[in-house]
Design an enzyme around this catalytic site. Structure first.
Site, PDB file in Angstrom:
ATOM      1  N   GLU A   1      38.052  46.017  42.645  1.00 35.69           N
ATOM      2  CA  GLU A   1      37.359  44.866  43.258  1.00 35.69           C
ATOM      3  C   GLU A   1      37.976  43.533  42.833  1.00 35.69           C
ATOM      4  OE1 GLU A   1      35.521  47.458  41.707  1.00 35.69           O
ATOM      5  OE2 GLU A   1      35.371  48.321  43.716  1.00 35.69           O
ATOM      6  N   ASN A   2      38.832  43.554  41.815  1.00 35.80           N
ATOM      7  CA  ASN A   2      39.389  42.295  41.308  1.00 35.80           C
ATOM      8  C   ASN A   2      40.416  41.648  42.245  1.00 35.80           C
ATOM      9  OD1 ASN A   2      39.171  43.377  37.836  1.00 35.80           O
ATOM     10  ND2 ASN A   2      37.801  41.987  38.937  1.00 35.80           N
ATOM     11  N   TRP A   3      40.799  42.363  43.314  1.00 36.64           N
ATOM     12  CA  TRP A   3      41.681  41.761  44.319  1.00 36.64           C
ATOM     13  C   TRP A   3      41.008  40.572  44.990  1.00 36.64           C
ATOM     14  CZ3 TRP A   3      46.614  43.116  44.331  1.00 36.64           C
ATOM     15  CH2 TRP A   3      46.979  44.391  43.900  1.00 36.64           C
TER      16      TRP A   3
ATOM     17  N   ASP B   1      35.818  42.276  29.218  1.00 37.64           N
ATOM     18  CA  ASP B   1      35.341  41.211  30.110  1.00 37.64           C
ATOM     19  C   ASP B   1      35.166  39.892  29.361  1.00 37.64           C
ATOM     20  OD1 ASP B   1      34.512  40.184  32.547  1.00 37.64           O
ATOM     21  OD2 ASP B   1      32.401  40.605  32.163  1.00 37.64           O
ATOM     22  N   GLY B   2      35.381  38.803  30.077  1.00 42.88           N
ATOM     23  CA  GLY B   2      35.125  37.477  29.500  1.00 42.88           C
ATOM     24  C   GLY B   2      36.371  36.619  29.334  1.00 42.88           C
TER      25      GLY B   2
ATOM     26  N   GLU C   1      27.070  56.621  25.302  1.00 39.45           N
ATOM     27  CA  GLU C   1      26.282  55.609  24.595  1.00 39.45           C
ATOM     28  C   GLU C   1      26.931  54.263  24.961  1.00 39.45           C
ATOM     29  OE1 GLU C   1      23.644  56.328  22.635  1.00 39.45           O
ATOM     30  OE2 GLU C   1      23.902  58.447  23.087  1.00 39.45           O
TER      31      GLU C   1
ATOM     32  N   ARG D   1      39.939  38.052  43.664  1.00 38.30           N
ATOM     33  CA  ARG D   1      40.223  36.798  42.945  1.00 38.30           C
ATOM     34  C   ARG D   1      41.391  36.049  43.585  1.00 38.30           C
ATOM     35  NH1 ARG D   1      38.617  37.979  36.744  1.00 38.30           N
ATOM     36  NH2 ARG D   1      36.708  39.096  37.248  1.00 38.30           N
TER      37      ARG D   1
ATOM     38  N   SER E   1      30.129  47.820  36.410  1.00 39.74           N
ATOM     39  CA  SER E   1      31.162  47.291  37.311  1.00 39.74           C
ATOM     40  C   SER E   1      32.141  48.389  37.761  1.00 39.74           C
ATOM     41  CB  SER E   1      31.916  46.122  36.656  1.00 39.74           C
ATOM     42  OG  SER E   1      31.022  45.082  36.339  1.00 39.74           O
TER      43      SER E   1
HETATM   44  C1  IPE Z   1      35.023  44.281  35.155  1.00 42.39           C
HETATM   45  O1  IPE Z   1      34.874  42.926  34.989  1.00 42.39           O
HETATM   46  C2  IPE Z   1      36.467  44.626  35.372  1.00 42.39           C
HETATM   47  C3  IPE Z   1      37.350  44.457  34.230  1.00 42.39           C
HETATM   48  C4  IPE Z   1      37.022  44.067  33.044  1.00 42.39           C
HETATM   49  C5  IPE Z   1      38.718  44.793  34.459  1.00 42.39           C
HETATM   50  P1  IPE Z   1      34.475  41.974  36.220  1.00 42.39           P
HETATM   51  O2  IPE Z   1      34.443  40.620  35.689  1.00 42.39           O
HETATM   52  O3  IPE Z   1      35.366  42.228  37.379  1.00 42.39           O
HETATM   53  O4  IPE Z   1      33.022  42.500  36.594  1.00 42.39           O
HETATM   54  P2  IPE Z   1      31.867  41.781  37.393  1.00 42.39           P
HETATM   55  O5  IPE Z   1      32.481  41.240  38.660  1.00 42.39           O
HETATM   56  O6  IPE Z   1      31.342  40.688  36.534  1.00 42.39           O
HETATM   57  O7  IPE Z   1      30.851  42.836  37.626  1.00 42.39           O
HETATM   58  C1  IPE Z   2      37.947  40.445  32.507  1.00 44.64           C
HETATM   59  O1  IPE Z   2      37.715  39.094  32.327  1.00 44.64           O
HETATM   60  C2  IPE Z   2      39.304  40.761  33.067  1.00 44.64           C
HETATM   61  C3  IPE Z   2      39.281  41.107  34.479  1.00 44.64           C
HETATM   62  C4  IPE Z   2      38.227  41.308  35.194  1.00 44.64           C
HETATM   63  C5  IPE Z   2      40.547  41.244  35.133  1.00 44.64           C
HETATM   64  P1  IPE Z   2      37.229  38.166  33.515  1.00 44.64           P
HETATM   65  O2  IPE Z   2      38.416  37.559  34.160  1.00 44.64           O
HETATM   66  O3  IPE Z   2      36.292  38.885  34.422  1.00 44.64           O
HETATM   67  O4  IPE Z   2      36.451  37.060  32.711  1.00 44.64           O
HETATM   68  P2  IPE Z   2      35.089  36.364  33.123  1.00 44.64           P
HETATM   69  O5  IPE Z   2      34.054  37.445  33.230  1.00 44.64           O
HETATM   70  O6  IPE Z   2      35.315  35.672  34.426  1.00 44.64           O
HETATM   71  O7  IPE Z   2      34.821  35.429  32.013  1.00 44.64           O
HETATM   72 MG    MG Z   3      34.267  39.162  34.341  1.00 43.61          MG
END
Ligand code: IPE
Ligand code: IPE
Ligand code: MG
Length: 250
Positions: free
Chosen positions: A70-72, A23-24, A210, A74, A199
């Site tokens: 859930e990333n759909w 993430d990030g 852990e 975006r 998530s």
């Molecule tokens: C979790 O990150 C999913 C992935 C890293 C693929 P998200 O960025 O989607 O999680 P939330 O929305 O902050 O919980």
């Molecule tokens: C994780 O990074 C990758 C996916 C969830 C696909 P993010 O895209 O969620 O990055 P942030 O959390 O918005 O920085």
């Molecule tokens: Mg994220």
């Protein structure tokens, strides 16, 4: 430990299954005035570094969360960028993945994914099927709850067809119906990006994981971070509901 070197661990202290929520990427890109998709592309390189680092320490199973069910939500641009990353990975890095002895697997739902991408993922699975260095599972279009629901549905169907006595449905039997039934329980879950939540990742397999939350954004995470998290894991006492071994008996 000198964190630029892989930790030397007793074999029973090496986590069998490490799962990573990468993430990030979006924040990392935005901080640099780049598009979120550019963050995802940089993330891919870090993912390969992580696979190498895990392999060096002797981790046998590594699962990475790249796209959640859930990333759909975006933007179309970002979703297309993410799908493009995986297509690129499956195409451009395939030879390297085979050469390294990595057994690649995809875990997730085909729903909503282009047929060509599904074919590419299956191709890569086939090409790497004999890899023995590490099992690397790409969780893409994956949701932990959805996985449990599809396993429950299979169990109900088997019961209805007379192939399963509901009395025989226990944890092991349900685990065999998950999307990746041979995935061991997660020993160490690492999440980058500073958020302290699951998530919807590996909810079933993380029952006794852990957890290490890293403040660093995924594109800044290096192999040293992974080694440090594994070294910290090796010092932890896992109890699985038992009493601490150091407890004084009363
Ligand atoms: C979790 O990150 C999913 C992935 C890293 C693929 P998200 O960025 O989607 O999680 P939330 O929305 O902050 O919980
Ligand atoms: C994780 O990074 C990758 C996916 C969830 C696909 P993010 O895209 O969620 O990055 P942030 O959390 O918005 O920085
Ligand atoms: Mg994220």
């Amino acid at each position: 430990m000198n964190s630029s070197e892989p930790p030397l661990l007793l074999p029973d202290r090496i986590p069998t299954h490490v799962a990573v929520v990468m993430d990030g990427n979006g924040r990392w890109a935005e901080q640099r005035g780049l598009s979120r998709s550019e963050g995802h592309w940089t993330a891919l390189a870090r993912m390969f570094e992580t696979v190498e680092a895990a392999l060096t320490v002797g981790v046998k199973w590594l699962s990475v969360f790249a796209f959640s069910s859930e990333n759909w939500q975006r933007s179309t641009d970002e979703v297309e960028g993410l799908l493009g990353c995986v297509t690129g990975m499956a195409g451009e890095n395939a030879d390297e993945i085979v050469k390294r002895g990595i057994r690649f697997r995809w875990c997730g739902s085909p729903e909503g994914l282009p047929g060509t991408l599904i074919d590419d993922l299956h191709e890569l699975e086939k090409a790497t099927a004999s890899g023995t260095a590490i099992n690397c599972t790409l969780c893409f279009n994956y949701g932990g709850r959805a996985d449990i629901v599809q396993a429950a549905r299979k169990a109900v169907e088997a019961a209805r067809a007379g192939r399963l006595d509901p009395e025989d449905l226990n944890e092991a039997a349900l685990a065999r119906l998950m999307l990746a039934p041979d995935l061991p329980d997660v020993d160490l879950l690492i999440r980058s990006g500073g958020e302290q939540r699951l998530s919807n990742f590996m909810l079933w397999q993380c029952a006794y994981a852990e957890i290490a939350f890293l403040p660093d954004l995924w594109p800044d995470v290096t192999r040293e971070h992974l080694w440090q998290a594994i070294a910290d894991y090796a010092r932890r006492e896992r109890r699985f509901g038992g009493a601490p071994t150091t407890a004084t008996p009363r």
